[in-house]
Enzyme design. Structure first.
Site, PDB file in Angstrom:
ATOM      1  CG  ASP A   1     144.175 -60.477 -56.330  1.00 28.72           C
ATOM      2  OD1 ASP A   1     144.328 -61.544 -56.763  1.00 28.72           O
ATOM      3  OD2 ASP A   1     144.348 -59.922 -55.421  1.00 28.72           O
TER       4      ASP A   1
ATOM      5  CG  HIS B   1     147.289 -64.514 -48.564  1.00 28.91           C
ATOM      6  ND1 HIS B   1     146.207 -63.617 -48.064  1.00 28.91           N
ATOM      7  CD2 HIS B   1     148.181 -63.656 -49.089  1.00 28.91           C
ATOM      8  CE1 HIS B   1     146.529 -62.294 -48.831  1.00 28.91           C
ATOM      9  NE2 HIS B   1     147.625 -62.329 -49.014  1.00 28.91           N
TER      10      HIS B   1
END
Length: 306
Positions: A61, A124
């Site tokens: 990630d 995000h």
């Protein structure tokens, strides 16, 4: 818990890698344990290579914001792990929101990572900070670009990060494709169960970052007590607790010994009753199976009482 771990591979049709996964609504499977990265010293080349080569980690990630996508390309190449056996997640930073910017930013992330596609691309943050437009307008415009990237196969799945229920409801009204994943902070001291339940009711996999509460959980007396009881470390208890609650969990570390420790966390435990975290009850399902990571391979072992 409403979720079920499977032993499927990241890539349908390939031989299983032996890693527990959770199914996404589009049929792909995401590994439940990943390696997180971050900015400000949150990346180590040697640690990533070690995680891939020695611990069997296949889920990485990252994000444009972290500034290590190009560094990850080098680590992945050095590891010799095949691209199709990896699950790579990266994220779109708010400065790139908007239809055209989103598409361009995704292609640039692919180039930095040295890949033709991204397994999971996340928006995000819900806040857009675009002058003259509401956050909702920008989110909808950005998500339409995400949908195009998904339909073209550049992103195998798409999702969001730090979105609350109202943000997800607005996306549902404004766009076509429901996010496959919502990545949110999740640990024993922050368990947004209403949001988790909402996501599960809409087939959105819940992914948790900061499973160790930025280190604060490691000194909590109840967690230390459980660690002593099971002969594990506080970090392993937190990671197991998160995964056993059906959360895709992405601890981060730049230290090889900590990565090894995290990967050796049992993913389920027997005889673990409800625990108290800061006065809040955390229900933990019982199981008669252990999943251990041993020398990089997860081995399923049934507990037998004689």
């Amino acid at each position: 818990m409403g979720t079920r771990l499977s032993m499927a591979s990241c890539a349908p049709g390939r031989a299983p890698l032996g890693f527990p996964t959770l199914p996404l609504s589009n049929g792909l499977h995401i590994p439940v344990l990943g390696l997180g990265t971050s900015h400000q010293g949150g990346y180590s080349h040697d640690a990533v290579v070690y995680a891939l080569q020695k611990c069997g980690i296949r889920h990485i990630d990252t994000a444009k914001r972290y500034g290590c996508e190009s560094l990850l390309q080098k680590a992945i190449k050095e590891s010799d792990v095949k691209r199709e056996d990896l699950w790579i997640t990266t994220k779109l930073w708010h400065s790139d929101y908007g239809y055209g910017n989103t598409k361009q930013a995704c292609l640039e992330s692919c180039k930095r990572l040295g890949v033709q596609y991204i397994d999971l691309y996340l928006v995000h943050w819900p806040d857009a900070q675009v002058p003259g437009k509401s956050n909702r307008e920008v989110r909808a415009e950005t998500w339409r670009a995400m949908e195009d990237l998904y339909e073209k196969g550049i992103c195998r799945s798409i999702g969001v990060s730090n979105f609350l229920i109202n943000h997800l409801e607005q996306l549902k009204e404004d766009c076509k494709i429901t996010p496959h994943v919502n990545q949110v902070e999740y640990h024993p001291f922050q368990r947004p169960q209403e949001l988790v339940d909402y996501c599960r009711s809409r087939n959105i996999v819940f992914e948790g970052y900061c499973p160790l509460a930025k280190g604060e959980a490691l000194t909590h007396p109840n967690i230390i007590k459980l660690a002593k009881k099971y002969g594990k470390t506080p970090a392993q208890i937190c990671i197991r607790w998160s995964i056993q609650n059906g959360i895709v969990t992405i601890p981060k570390s730049t230290k090889i010994e900590r990565i090894r420790e995290n990967c050796e966390a049992p993913l389920t435990m027997t005889d673990l009753r409800s625990a108290q975290w800061n006065g809040k009850e955390a229900k933990i399902a019982l199981s008669q199976q252990y999943i251990y990571s041993v020398l990089g391979f997860l081995i399923l072992v049934s507990e037998k009482k004689i």
